[in-house]
Design a protein around this motif. Sequence first.
Motif, PDB file in Angstrom:
ATOM      1  N   HIS A   1      -3.762  -3.428  -5.283  1.00 23.14           N
ATOM      2  CA  HIS A   1      -4.003  -2.165  -4.586  1.00 23.14           C
ATOM      3  C   HIS A   1      -2.716  -1.385  -4.376  1.00 23.14           C
ATOM      4  N   ASP A   2      -1.761  -1.586  -5.260  1.00 23.21           N
ATOM      5  CA  ASP A   2      -0.559  -0.773  -5.176  1.00 23.21           C
ATOM      6  C   ASP A   2      -0.045  -0.517  -6.574  1.00 23.21           C
TER       7      ASP A   2
ATOM      8  N   ASN B   1      -5.377  -2.355  -9.547  1.00 21.90           N
ATOM      9  CA  ASN B   1      -6.634  -2.664  -8.860  1.00 21.90           C
ATOM     10  C   ASN B   1      -6.708  -4.112  -8.397  1.00 21.90           C
TER      11      ASN B   1
ATOM     12  N   GLY C   1       0.794  -1.221   0.000  1.00 19.44           N
ATOM     13  CA  GLY C   1       0.000   0.000   0.000  1.00 19.44           C
ATOM     14  C   GLY C   1       0.829   1.275   0.000  1.00 19.44           C
TER      15      GLY C   1
ATOM     16  N   THR D   1      -4.531  10.032  -8.161  1.00 21.07           N
ATOM     17  CA  THR D   1      -4.011   8.743  -8.605  1.00 21.07           C
ATOM     18  C   THR D   1      -2.680   8.946  -9.317  1.00 21.07           C
TER      19      THR D   1
ATOM     20  N   VAL E   1      -1.946   2.850  -9.353  1.00 20.34           N
ATOM     21  CA  VAL E   1      -2.283   1.753  -8.458  1.00 20.34           C
ATOM     22  C   VAL E   1      -2.929   0.627  -9.234  1.00 20.34           C
TER      23      VAL E   1
ATOM     24  N   SER F   1      -0.551   3.699  -2.621  1.00 20.82           N
ATOM     25  CA  SER F   1      -1.878   4.102  -2.164  1.00 20.82           C
ATOM     26  C   SER F   1      -1.776   5.106  -1.023  1.00 20.82           C
TER      27      SER F   1
ATOM     28  N   PHE G   1      -8.823   3.923  -1.928  1.00 21.93           N
ATOM     29  CA  PHE G   1      -8.582   3.136  -3.144  1.00 21.93           C
ATOM     30  C   PHE G   1      -9.770   3.203  -4.097  1.00 21.93           C
TER      31      PHE G   1
END
Length: 327
Positions: A74-75, A71, A47, A65, A69, A50, A287
């Motif tokens: 999540h990074d 999806n 993360g 953004t 990142v 994020s 996120f």
Amino acid sequence: MAATTVCGLRQQQHSDKQSALQHVNDYEPYIEDRQLRILLYGPAGAGKSSFINSVKSVLEGRMSTLALVDNISHDSFTKEPLLPPHTEWRSGMADQTESLPGVKAFSATDPSELVLSAEPEGLSEYTTYKVKKENPSNFYPFVFNDIMGITQNKGIVVDDVKLALMGRVKDDYVFNPEHKLSEGDQYYNTTVNPNDKVHVLVCVIPADTVSQMREEVTKKTLEIRRAASDLGIPQVAIITKIDKACPEIKKDLKNVYKSVYLKEMMEQLSVNVGIPINCIFPVRNYFEEIDFNDDVDSLTLRALRHIIDFGEDFMNHKMSQSEGSHK
């Protein structure tokens, strides 16, 4: 299921969002023209990007953004796969290098050679992120750098991270597992000024994996920590994905300071990597959201406030040492 009860873990009123925000907005380095540099590292998918986006979102008042990142993890995407040194590759390819024709996954041949991941998480291109303040031409006096995620076998040599701590790595340098940065390279910074150096090292760890940290990942984390300690750089940890680790926190983020499970994870992380528990800060990164949440903002700002304070203390200490050596 993680139960929650009132405990001795740092009690935090979420109403302090404005206080923390004011502290960050008012921050100006004591030393004129200085810029605080914050380096984030940690396991793949932790993360890091994020967190940068969450900070930018809270401070700029709009969802950000800038740090791409993935999806799935999540990074951040790996924008530069494992290619020959400094090969340009910016066509927005998929983040799985194994699927690219002619691109192989490298492994360390020497077990003692500590490496970081070139997996999808983390940027293999060294990038500095600034945060706008009030208008596009004005920025906060701190910046972030985000590197690849730590795994067992693939990726950049940790020696490159050590060079980054010392301010020797220029922006746009493409980390490569078979090409360690050295003097003479165009991305080796031969003239280091204080703003190039890292002033705070931040370890980012997901709460739901603390108890499952692999031995090699822990060893590499400790190697990076030792390098920072040798330079006197202060270190903190951010524990992410707290809502995934604890159902009660997922139900209500205000339960973060009541969760026995999270307290145990923070204590375990402290044991694993040696960072004191009062230097470990839980966050829940943005996120999927399109709207802000005061509880998310409060945790983000609280972590950032302490990171800034640690970095400022370090810069002032270095200045005092420098002045003392000239007396």
